[in-house]
Write an enzyme that holds these catalytic residues in place. Structure first.
Site, PDB file in Angstrom:
ATOM      1  N   TYR A  88       1.068  -0.971   0.055  1.00 10.18           N
ATOM      2  CA  TYR A  88      -0.080   0.070   0.399  1.00 10.18           C
ATOM      3  C   TYR A  88       0.995   1.152   0.111  1.00 10.18           C
ATOM      4  CZ  TYR A  88      -3.760   3.136   1.186  1.00 10.18           C
ATOM      5  OH  TYR A  88      -4.236   4.816   1.136  1.00 10.18           O
ATOM      6  N   LYS A  94       1.353   4.271  -2.565  1.00  9.72           N
ATOM      7  CA  LYS A  94       0.662   5.855  -2.498  1.00  9.72           C
ATOM      8  C   LYS A  94       2.398   6.295  -2.241  1.00  9.72           C
ATOM      9  CE  LYS A  94      -3.470   5.815  -1.574  1.00  9.72           C
ATOM     10  NZ  LYS A  94      -4.348   6.301  -3.075  1.00  9.72           N
TER      11      LYS A  94
END
Length: 263
Positions: free
Chosen positions: A163, A167
Site C-alpha cells: 500500500y 501511494k
C-alpha cells in the site's frame, strides 16, 4: 471575500471515482451543495443510486439545481475508462477527483492477487484516467485534477509495504504531473489524509470489523466528511491558486505509527 467561496463551483462538473461510499460519497454530496454537476463512478451500481439520491436531496436543501450521472465502472479496466467521455450525458468535466483506492491485508509478503489489485486500482487506473482528462483539459486550457494520496505516501510503515508503495507512486506521479503542466492553467492537487474511519479499514482487514474498529480505538479519527471539505475547498480556490499538496491528520496523530490513544 469568503475563504470557502463555493460560488466558483456552481455549474461546474465534477467527476469522482470511488463515489459509492466513504470519502467519495461524502465529496459528491458536498459538491452538490455548491451547485456542481456530478459524474459518479464506482463498481457498485446500487450504492451509486443511493449516493445520487442523497446528492439530489442536497441540491434541493440549498435551492440549487444540478445533474447527476452515475456510471458503473471498474477503474482497473482500461476499456471502462476509455469509454467514459462518451457516457457523461453531455456534461463537460471541469474537475477530476481520483478518490478510488484500496488496501488489502497487512501481510509483509502479500499474495500476488492482492498486490495486483492494489496497484491496478491505486496507481495504474488513476494514471490512465488522469491522462484521458489531461488531454481534454489541455484542449480547453482549464481543469483541476485532485488525487487522493495518503500519509502512507509520505512515510512507509511495517505491515503496509505494498500500500505504501502504491501511494508513494501516486505522490511521485502527482509531483511530476504538476511540473509537466506548469505552463498551463491546469491545477494538480494531492490530498494526503491520515487516519480516516470509513469502510476502507474493513476491506484492509478482509471484512473483520472488530479489527478495523481497533485501529481507531482511543482517539477521534477523521471521517469522510472532513476530507470531503478539504477536496471541495481545494477545488474552490481562485483559478490562479493551486493547493499542490495538503496533509491532513486527526489532532492526536503525528505519523503512520505515532498516535496518542486514551485508554
Amino acid at each position: 471575500m469568503s475563504v470557502f467561496n463555493t460560488s466558483r463551483l456552481e455549474g461546474k462538473t465534477v467527476l469522482i471515482t470511488g463515489a459509492s461510499a466513504g470519502i467519495g460519497a461524502a465529496t459528491a454530496i458536498l459538491f452538490a451543495r455548491t451547485g456542481a454537476n456530478l459524474v459518479l463512478l464506482a463498481r457498485r451500481a446500487e450504492n451509486l443510486k443511493a449516493v445520487k439520491a442523497k446528492a439530489e436531496e442536497a441540491y434541493k436543501a440549498v435551492g440549487k439545481e444540478g445533474k447527476v450521472v452515475t456510471l458503473a465502472v471498474d477503474v482497473t479496466k482500461t476499456e471502462d475508462l476509455d469509454s467514459i467521455l462518451e457516457k457523461t450525458e453531455g456534461l463537460q468535466v471541469d474537475i477530476l477527483v481520483n478518490n478510488a483506492g484500496m488496501v488489502r491485508g497487512k501481510e509483509q509478503v502479500g499474495a500476488d492477487e492482492d498486490i495486483n489489485v492494489m496497484f491496478s486500482t491505486n496507481v495504474l487506473g488513476l494514471i490512465h484516467l488522469t491522462q484521458i482528462f489531461v488531454r481534454e483539459f489541455k484542449k480547453r486550457q482549464a481543469g483541476t485534477i485532485i488525487n487522493l494520496g495518503s500519509i502512507a505516501g509520505r512515510e512507509p510503515y511495517s505491515g503496509g509495504s505494498i500500500y505504501c508503495a502504491t501511494k508513494h507512486a501516486l505522490s511521485a506521479f502527482n509531483g511530476a504531473l504538476l511540473r509537466e503542466l506548469v505552463n498551463t492553467p491546469i491545477r494538480v492537487v494531492e490530498i494526503q489524509p491520515g487516519m480516516v474511519e470509513t469502510e476502507f479499514s474493513i476491506v484492509r482487514f478482509r471484512g473483520d470489523k472488530a479489527a478495523a474498529d481497533e485501529v481507531y480505538k482511543g482517539l477521534q479519527p477523521l471521517v469522510a466528511e472532513d476530507i470531503a471539505e478539504e477536496i471541495v475547498w481545494c477545488a474552490s480556490r481562485p483559478p490562479h491558486v493551486n493547493i499542490a499538496q495538503l496533509f491532513v491528520l486527526p489532532v492526536n496523530q503525528a505519523t503512520p505509527v505515532l498516535a496518542y490513544k486514551q485508554t
